[in-house]
Structures are given as C-alpha cells and as structure tokens.
Design a protein around this motif. Structure first.
Motif, short mmCIF file in Angstrom:
data_model
loop_
_atom_site.label_atom_id
_atom_site.label_comp_id
_atom_site.label_asym_id
_atom_site.label_seq_id
_atom_site.Cartn_x
_atom_site.Cartn_y
_atom_site.Cartn_z
N GLN A 83 -2.19 -12.34 -15.39
CA GLN A 83 -1.83 -12.33 -13.86
C GLN A 83 -3.09 -12.52 -13.21
OE1 GLN A 83 -3.09 -7.68 -12.14
NE2 GLN A 83 -2.03 -7.13 -13.99
N THR A 84 -4.28 -12.81 -13.54
CA THR A 84 -6.01 -12.89 -13.23
C THR A 84 -5.79 -14.64 -12.94
OG1 THR A 84 -7.01 -11.98 -14.89
CG2 THR A 84 -6.77 -10.61 -12.82
N ASP A 85 -6.93 -15.42 -12.73
CA ASP A 85 -7.85 -16.64 -11.98
C ASP A 85 -9.06 -15.93 -12.54
OD1 ASP A 85 -7.85 -19.76 -11.71
OD2 ASP A 85 -9.48 -18.05 -11.15
N ARG A 86 -9.83 -17.45 -13.54
CA ARG A 86 -11.05 -16.84 -13.63
C ARG A 86 -11.92 -16.35 -12.05
NH1 ARG A 86 -14.72 -18.05 -17.25
NH2 ARG A 86 -17.11 -19.47 -16.23
N VAL A 87 -11.94 -16.72 -11.24
CA VAL A 87 -12.93 -16.51 -10.11
C VAL A 87 -12.36 -14.88 -10.41
CG1 VAL A 87 -10.86 -16.56 -8.39
CG2 VAL A 87 -13.34 -16.41 -7.81
N THR A 88 -11.67 -14.49 -10.42
CA THR A 88 -11.23 -12.59 -9.99
C THR A 88 -11.44 -12.13 -11.11
OG1 THR A 88 -9.43 -13.00 -8.82
CG2 THR A 88 -8.99 -10.81 -9.64
N ARG A 89 -11.35 -12.56 -12.51
CA ARG A 89 -12.48 -12.09 -13.66
C ARG A 89 -13.89 -11.39 -13.23
NH1 ARG A 89 -8.83 -15.35 -18.25
NH2 ARG A 89 -6.71 -15.48 -17.32
N LEU A 90 -14.06 -12.90 -12.43
CA LEU A 90 -15.78 -13.10 -12.35
C LEU A 90 -15.86 -11.49 -11.44
CD1 LEU A 90 -16.98 -16.55 -12.12
CD2 LEU A 90 -17.02 -15.13 -13.87
N PHE A 127 -5.46 -21.03 -11.92
CA PHE A 127 -4.36 -20.40 -12.52
C PHE A 127 -3.23 -21.79 -11.35
CE2 PHE A 127 -0.61 -17.31 -12.50
CZ PHE A 127 -1.40 -16.23 -12.96
N GLY A 128 -3.65 -21.54 -10.30
CA GLY A 128 -1.93 -22.16 -9.87
C GLY A 128 -1.92 -23.54 -10.34
N GLN A 129 -3.04 -24.78 -10.99
CA GLN A 129 -2.82 -25.80 -11.82
C GLN A 129 -2.01 -25.64 -12.69
OE1 GLN A 129 -6.40 -28.67 -12.40
NE2 GLN A 129 -5.42 -28.50 -14.97
N ARG A 130 -2.63 -24.11 -13.93
CA ARG A 130 -1.69 -23.65 -14.87
C ARG A 130 -0.17 -24.30 -14.42
NH1 ARG A 130 -4.46 -20.41 -16.39
NH2 ARG A 130 -2.29 -18.85 -15.31
N GLU A 131 0.04 -22.97 -13.57
CA GLU A 131 1.94 -23.12 -13.22
C GLU A 131 2.23 -24.00 -12.52
OE1 GLU A 131 2.85 -19.95 -14.32
OE2 GLU A 131 0.58 -20.28 -15.34
N VAL A 143 7.12 -20.80 -14.67
CA VAL A 143 6.14 -20.33 -14.28
C VAL A 143 6.29 -19.08 -13.78
CG1 VAL A 143 5.63 -20.18 -11.43
CG2 VAL A 143 6.34 -22.69 -12.20
N SER A 144 4.67 -18.00 -13.99
CA SER A 144 4.45 -16.69 -14.18
C SER A 144 4.95 -16.07 -12.89
CB SER A 144 2.70 -16.72 -14.49
OG SER A 144 1.88 -15.33 -13.68
N ALA A 145 5.16 -15.11 -12.57
CA ALA A 145 5.84 -13.87 -11.43
C ALA A 145 4.32 -14.23 -10.77
CB ALA A 145 6.29 -12.49 -11.75
N TYR A 146 2.88 -13.88 -11.71
CA TYR A 146 1.61 -13.63 -11.11
C TYR A 146 1.19 -14.77 -10.08
CZ TYR A 146 2.27 -9.49 -14.59
OH TYR A 146 1.82 -9.03 -15.34
N GLN A 147 1.58 -15.74 -10.27
CA GLN A 147 1.61 -17.37 -10.15
C GLN A 147 2.16 -16.05 -7.76
OE1 GLN A 147 -0.30 -19.74 -9.42
NE2 GLN A 147 0.34 -20.66 -8.13
N SER A 148 2.03 -16.06 -7.35
CA SER A 148 2.39 -15.07 -6.06
C SER A 148 1.51 -14.32 -5.50
CB SER A 148 3.41 -14.14 -6.25
OG SER A 148 3.31 -13.01 -7.23
N PHE A 149 0.09 -14.18 -6.51
CA PHE A 149 -0.97 -13.62 -5.46
C PHE A 149 -1.98 -14.10 -6.63
CE2 PHE A 149 0.64 -10.59 -8.44
CZ PHE A 149 -0.31 -10.00 -9.48
N VAL A 155 -7.23 -11.83 -3.55
CA VAL A 155 -7.13 -11.56 -4.31
C VAL A 155 -7.76 -10.88 -5.43
CG1 VAL A 155 -7.43 -13.45 -5.81
CG2 VAL A 155 -5.75 -11.67 -6.96
N ASN A 156 -9.23 -11.59 -4.51
CA ASN A 156 -10.50 -10.34 -5.17
C ASN A 156 -10.36 -9.25 -4.76
OD1 ASN A 156 -10.96 -12.51 -6.87
ND2 ASN A 156 -12.68 -13.64 -5.64
N THR A 157 -10.70 -8.79 -3.22
CA THR A 157 -10.43 -7.85 -2.61
C THR A 157 -9.81 -6.99 -3.64
OG1 THR A 157 -11.30 -8.75 -0.98
CG2 THR A 157 -9.96 -7.07 -0.44
N GLY A 158 -8.05 -7.70 -3.31
CA GLY A 158 -6.93 -5.91 -3.97
C GLY A 158 -7.12 -5.95 -5.57
N GLN A 159 -7.94 -7.26 -5.74
CA GLN A 159 -8.13 -6.21 -7.22
C GLN A 159 -8.83 -5.18 -7.31
OE1 GLN A 159 -5.49 -6.68 -9.92
NE2 GLN A 159 -4.73 -8.60 -9.90
#
Length: 423
Positions: A83-90, A127-131, A143-149, A155-159
């Motif tokens: 459910q996360t892009d690399r930027v959010t994991r960082l 993440f967006g490119q992959r979806e 398409v992943s439902a997680y693409q919505s956010f 998303v970084n603030t939220g996660q």
C-alpha cells in the motif's frame, strides 16, 4: 517565602513566542543513510551522484541521479509494502528514527499533542506508474485499491500519523524545493498555537520513468555523463541539476514542552522563517529571494552580520545561480558571508533538497563547521560570493541561513542557530 519567578512570556505555551527546538533529526540521502553518515560524507567531500540504477535510463538525455542506497522495506512490516510507494517507505523509516533520536514516546504524550507536517513535490510516482501499467496491460480490475492514496502528496503525513498515533494538527505543503522549509515554518506556527511537538520535514523519491520524464520537461536537468562534472552550482560551466531522492525529517518542539518531558539536548533552534513570491516580471518590485532572507532574519531578530554561513539552493542553472548570488550579495554585501551548496553532493530531491540543507545547517551550527561545496570550477567574478570549496571551514557565530526557491516563484528562508535555552 519568596515567590517562584514567573515563566518568561517567550516560554509560555500559546503566546506565539515559544522557542522552537529541533530535538530529533534523521537524514536519507544519496551520500549517507542516517544523520551522522550524511554529515561525515559532507565534511569529507563525498558525494552520492552516479548513474541511474532504479530503471534503464540509457534512452534518456539525463542519466545521472542521487539514489538512496538503503533499503527501507527491510525495516517495515510486510502489510505496509503493498500500500505504499518507495517515498512513503523512506518517510516511515525516517520518522521512526526521528522519534527514537528525540526520545519521544507518543504513547506518553497528550493524545493530540504531537502533529505531523511534511512537504512533497511529486507524490508516489513509482506506485502510480506501476498501476497505470496494470491498467493498460491488464485492465481496471488489476489496479490496486491503494492507488487512491498511495500517489498523493499528503500520503507521507497520513501514514506517519497512523503508524505512530500522532493525532495532533497535521498538514502537507506542496511548494517545490521550498517545501522542506515551508513545512518547518508551518510546524513552528503550530507550536505557537499550543501544539507541543510536530514531526516535520520533507522526503522525495520519483526515480522512475514517469517521474523522470516529468522532471525533464522543466529543462533544468543536466545532461552531463560524469558525476564529477554534473552538478556545478555557481560554477562557470553549470548545466543544470541532478535528480535525486531523499530528504530529512525532524522533531520540532517548544523549549517548554521539551523541558517538561525531560529532554536535555537539541540540534538547535529554528529561529526565523519567511516566504515570498517572485514579483511579476517587469514590475520593478524587489526580488523574492532577498525579501525572504531579510524577513527570516528579522523574524529571528538578528542582523546579517550574525550569520556565519548561507546554505544556498544552488540550482546549477546559470540564470538561477546568478539571481541567487545577487540576492545573497544584496543582503550580506559582496563576499560578505561564506556560501555552500549541499545539492552539489546529493543531487536535488525536490522538497527534500531544502530539508537536507536545513539538516546540514543544524549540524553546521552544532559542530561549528561549514561543509564544502563540490569542486565546481571557476565561479564567475560577477557573482561576488564566497563559495566554500575544498575543505570544511570554521563557522563564525551561532547562526546559519538556509535559502530555497521553488518553480513558479516560490522563495523561502529559514534561520537556525545554536540552542540558547537551559533545560
């Protein structure tokens, strides 16, 4: 009995004049994963720019980048990865380190006492490119439902907020490279309204074909093939900046709140902040960078003579370098202050670039050393700046100024200085 001395107005929560201290700090950069690794690399003159490895860039005009080498996936639970892009994991790995470094346990803080404010200029591009690839190759049901956010700037603030239970006031800033400074400025406003602590800063990662093409449209990426000759801020042969990922997050606390929970150290104080837009071309009005710098100094209550170093944006685009050099000279006088450009070592990760500059400035005032800019060759005499190169230089005084400019007319400035409080 002698009555206890009243708490100074500047330290009373909610009065609008709290001292904002940085009690935790973490850096993710191409030249060092972790605060001290990043700092050692800067002082030793080691950079992290090299050929792009995250995708095949052989067909692109710009083939260099500043990639973060650490693997954030290994430090996160498996359920978060889909459910996360690399930027959010960082960002999540960095946020956990900031909390540890600050010695701040959200579970023992007031429920709404800790907020989150981050900045981002690109969102979860990978993440967006992959979806999108799944959409066109396999159809909408793939398409992943997680693409919505997962792609979204906030998303970084939220996660971070969800993972660590940080339920205080939160937000996101989208102001290009200025974002790292603007997020910290907004966090300081939250402290002045009574929030005890705010996790803030910026993190970026858009090193994928979609993200790289988007940045190429700005026509400000270098096409140099050699890492040594790629990012040359203020250099005679500057040809553009280098794309990068990374950034820095920090814990900003009021001195009163930090003292109340027993914190005994800080990296320094965010003493001044200001932002200004560029005027309409031909208007004759003063430029934005100098106005932002002067306003930040005024907010900090110091004169230009008290600043020991300027951490410049260092766009490595001749026209922009000339404008920034002119602004620095206007505020400090010709060669009136040492200037350095961190992105010459790391590349430029969007909003994360100014966050890296801010981290370097805090470490600079802590250790009284100015890290050198990479060897950029000859600096045009018309710039009239004192660019620090070769080796670290002693920092005179207790304060440093950080400058940033964002595409579209954004300008921001932050003053940091050594912690003057006794806690």
């Amino acid at each position: 009995m002698t009555a206890p001395a009243p708490t100074p107005l500047s330290e009373r929560p909610g009065t609008g004049r709290e001292t904002a201290l940085v009690t935790g700090l973490d850096v993710r950069a191409s030249n060092g994963d972790g605060t001290e690794a990043f700092w050692r690399s800067l002082l030793e003159g080691r950079g992290g720019i090299g050929p792009i490895t995250r995708f095949d860039a052989s067909g692109y005009p710009s083939r260099l980048a500043g990639e973060v080498t650490g693997d954030p996936d290994a430090s996160l639970p498996g359920r978060l990865l889909p459910q996360t892009d690399r930027v959010t994991r960082l960002a999540l790995v960095s946020a956990a380190e900031v909390l540890r470094d600050a010695g701040l346990d959200p579970a023992v803080m007031p429920e709404y006492g800790v907020g989150v404010v981050t900045a981002n200029a690109a969102g979860g591009f990978e993440f967006g490119q992959r979806e999108l690839e799944n959409l066109w190759a396999k159809g909408p049901h793939h398409v992943s439902a997680y693409q919505s956010f997962a792609w979204f700037y906030a998303v970084n603030t939220g996660q971070i907020s969800i993972r660590h239970g940080l339920r205080g006031p939160s937000g996101v800033l989208v102001t290009g490279q200025c974002g790292g400074l603007d997020a910290v400025g907004h966090a300081r406003r939250m402290l002045r309204k009574g929030t005890q602590a705010v996790l803030t800063g910026a993190m970026e990662s858009a090193l994928c074909p979609w993200g790289h093409v988007a940045e190429l449209t700005g026509a400000r990426l270098t096409t140099a093939d050699s890492a040594e000759g790629a990012c040359l801020p203020f250099g005679e042969h500057a040809s553009g900046h280098v794309a990068a990922e990374g950034g820095a997050l920090l814990m900003l606390e009021s001195a009163a709140a930090a003292g109340a929970r027993g914190s005994t150290r800080s990296y320094g104080e965010v003493a001044g902040y200001a932002a200004a837009f560029d005027p309409r071309p031909g208007s004759g009005r003063p430029g934005g960078p100098a106005r932002a710098a002067r306003a930040a100094l005024a907010d900090a209550g110091i004169d230009p003579s008290a600043v020991g170093a300027v951490f410049a944006e260092g766009a490595a685009v001749p026209e922009l370098d000339a404008q920034e050099a002119a602004a620095i000279t206007e505020v400090f006088g010709p060669r009136g202050v040492p200037v350095t450009a961190v992105t010459s070592r790391t590349g430029r990760p969007g909003a994360g670039a100014s966050a890296l500059d801010l981290a370097a400035a805090l470490l600079s005032v802590r250790d009284r050393l100015i890290p050198p800019t990479a060897d950029v060759g000859r600096v045009p005499a018309s710039y009239r700046i004192d660019l620090v190169t070769g080796a670290p230089r002693p920092l005179e005084g207790d304060a440093a100024l950080v400058l940033a400019r964002g595409h579209g007319g954004f300008n921001s400035a932050v003053v940091v200085r050594r912690d003057r409080t006794s806690r």
